[in-house]
Design an enzyme around this catalytic site. Structure first.
Site, PDB file in Angstrom:
ATOM      1  N   GLU A 248      46.621 -55.020  15.567  1.00  0.00           N
ATOM      2  CA  GLU A 248      46.231 -54.033  14.786  1.00  0.00           C
ATOM      3  C   GLU A 248      45.152 -53.185  15.864  1.00  0.00           C
ATOM      4  O   GLU A 248      44.026 -52.689  15.373  1.00  0.00           O
ATOM      5  CB  GLU A 248      45.301 -54.430  13.755  1.00  0.00           C
ATOM      6  N   CYS A 346      40.896 -56.332   2.970  1.00  0.00           N
ATOM      7  CA  CYS A 346      39.405 -55.298   3.189  1.00  0.00           C
ATOM      8  C   CYS A 346      39.718 -53.864   2.981  1.00  0.00           C
ATOM      9  O   CYS A 346      38.603 -53.279   3.004  1.00  0.00           O
ATOM     10  CB  CYS A 346      39.296 -55.510   4.803  1.00  0.00           C
TER      11      CYS A 346
END
Length: 581
Positions: A248, A346
């Site tokens: 990521e 998240c």
């Protein structure tokens, strides 16, 4: 499962922000009940993380690199500050103060302490928020320790030391993998945005806060260097950051693939937070322009469905072909439709707290000047010249119309400066004061309108908003020969539902006059861009994979919609970048 605490704390912060503008006592009661539950979960010494308290009490603070104890603590601290700002209640502040005392007893440079810091930065900016409302030195001291210790070798890297203590064997100190945690070098030596994009931008936000409070010019210059590298070499046109699904993360300069763009929603939100802090240090529209780009486009608005509850994007690509996207089974990689939820959830609560806290990004003020950063309708009050000044903004400013009006309400005349941002995307702005066009000085993209203001004085801003053709830096290899469409701060895209399949076959005529229309019944009401493109004549295509034949072209009408609204009409192709004719 270590994320569960932090997700709860983000939702708590969302409620707290909502209470700042709507003191709903039922929600306040629920919040207080949650605080009671958290108090019951907190251990006597101040430790607080339900995962470790229940499952692994023997492993507390043993893996700062990979576990999220400090990350979760940071989000609780942010929720505490937001709730205190909304209600004035100190009960949750006392709770997190006890937690910070425990953390500071375990982590530090004194004998018997661990010289460790979080693998996932976030607590740094939270500590600075606590410091600003309490002025308690312990918060800034702990923040400074985490930031300054990061990436050092004393003589070994801390992550190697804790690995060895866990019985993982001795690992040579090296740069390998540590850039993922922004721990490859001490922060003052870092010059490029590296590693996990959310971790990076949370860290940079904390660094700006610390540098500002300490008046640390060297650290602030590091933040500026990292900013320039991020936005001028590693950011997508939508304001998204983080180009690789592997870790990521950021990769290298100009590596910005469209169909594999990771551009996590949380990363766009963290970029907004970083930009907001930079513009507080230096009122320059280059920071707010990026904030606005990320807010209206890549990751913030695009990360949630138009109904506000139907689904979320963890990943915000700039090109989707559903046939290949559906071959990727990780729910966090590129998907052609929004997902109901994620195992690592998240992003949904992060979007919620961003939208609930939006007011803090619109204005800022000091004793003699009010800055207007974003043009969003509403009211705000400021204390200037020993009186309350109310600013009312009426705006259908971008994305749809280039007009906003500010009305000043005050009890008696007062002299101060109103500084609205003049966006970098706008080539022509007219400023009217009480209906008369005025020339005013401009500093770093902010108009400086200083005068003695009377009650009901008005400022109108008229922004020129033509359709603009956007091109990439020539080193962005994937965009060679392609363009994007922009109007105001809004980036546009093509969807299959409007333009048919095989969007990559379209060649856009860039020297044309585009038609701009508002369609009230489309996607909750959006302004669309219509134009002409060339496409291969499908009737002339041979059933061969390759040919030496030159296919004839036909003219085709195209319609572009705002990027944030894509994937709200079922599964279909989408592209931001279009081949240029």
């Amino acid at each position: 499962m270590v994320f569960q605490d932090s997700d709860l704390y983000k939702w708590m912060e969302t409620v707290a922000f909502s209470l700042q503008w709507d003191r709903d006592h039922e929600w306040e009661k629920i919040f207080d009940e949650v605080v009671s539950l958290i108090e019951d979960a907190q251990e006597e010494d101040g430790y607080l993380n339900t995962y470790f308290s229940v499952n692994h009490p023997d492993k507390k603070w043993t893996n700062l690199k990979d576990d999220h104890e400090l990350y979760c603590a940071g989000h609780l601290m942010e929720a505490a500050v937001a709730y205190y700002d909304a209600t004035g209640k100190t009960r949750i502040i006392d709770l997190v103060s006890h937690l910070v005392d425990h953390i500071a007893s375990v982590l530090g440079k004194q004998k018997g302490q661990k010289a460790g810091y979080p693998g996932h930065p976030e607590i740094e900016l939270a500590l600075m928020k606590l410091y600003r409302i309490t002025e308690d030195q312990k918060y800034i001291d702990l923040c400074q320790f985490f930031i300054e210790e990061r990436g050092k070798r004393n003589p070994s890297h801390y992550f190697d030391i804790e690995l060895e203590k866990r019985g993982g064997g001795v690992k040579k100190s090296s740069n390998r993998n540590y850039d993922y945690y922004q721990a490859h070098l001490p922060v003052r030596e870092q010059k490029t945005a590296e590693g996990h994009s959310v971790r990076a931008t949370y860290l940079y936000s904390g660094m700006v806060d610390l540098a500002n409070e300490l008046k640390d010019k060297e650290l602030l210059d590091v933040c500026r260097v990292l900013w320039e590298n991020t936005v001028n070499k590693r950011m997508y046109v939508t304001g998204g950051i983080g180009s690789s699904s592997h870790e990521e993360r950021f990769t290298v300069d100009y590596d910005l693939p469209n169909d594999r763009a990771y551009t996590e929603t949380c990363a766009a939100i963290a970029l907004i937070m970083w930009a907001h802090r930079m513009v507080q240090i230096e009122a320059d529209h280059k920071y707010t322009d990026v904030l606005e780009r990320a807010l209206y486009n890549g990751g913030a608005l695009s990360g949630i469905s138009l109904d506000g509850k139907g689904g979320y994007f963890y990943v915000n690509p700039l090109e989707v072909w559903p046939h290949t996207a559906n071959c990727r089974h990780d729910m966090r990689t590129v998907k052609p439709t929004r997902q109901k939820w994620f195992g690592c959830a998240c992003c949904p609560p992060n979007i919620a707290r961003l939208l609930a806290s939006l007011g803090q990004y619109i204005y800022s003020a000091n004793d003699s000047e009010v800055y207007v950063h974003l043009f969003i309708g509403g009211e705000a009050s400021f204390k200037i010249d020993k009186q309350s000044i109310r600013l009312t903004q009426n705006s259908n400013y971008p994305p749809w119309e280039g007009r906003t009006k500010l009305t000043i309400d005050l009890e008696r005349p007062a002299t101060f400066t109103v500084s609205p941002r003049l966006p970098g995307w706008c080539r022509n702005v007219q400023i009217l004061i009480n209906g008369e066009i005025k020339d005013v000085p401009v500093d770093k993209g902010y108009a400086k309108i200083k005068r003695e203001w009377q009650n009901n004085d008005t400022i109108e801003l008229l922004f020129d908003m033509p359709v603009e053709i956007v091109r990439s830096h020539p080193e962005v290899r994937v965009n060679a020969g392609k363009v994007a469409l922009q109007r105001g701060p809004i980036l546009y895209c093509l969807e299959e539902v409007d333009n048919g399949a095989n969007l990559q076959d379209l060649r856009l005529k860039t020297n044309q006059s585009f038609v701009v229309e508002y369609e009230n019944g489309l996607l909750n009401g959006v302004t669309v861009i219509k134009g002409k493109a060339a496409a291969t004549d499908k009737d002339a295509i041979e059933d061969k994979l390759y040919t030496t034949f030159t296919y004839p072209e036909v003219e085709k009408e195209i319609k572009a919609i705002p990027y944030y609204a894509w994937s709200n009409r079922g599964e279909n192709e989408m592209t931001v970048w279009i081949r240029e004719k």
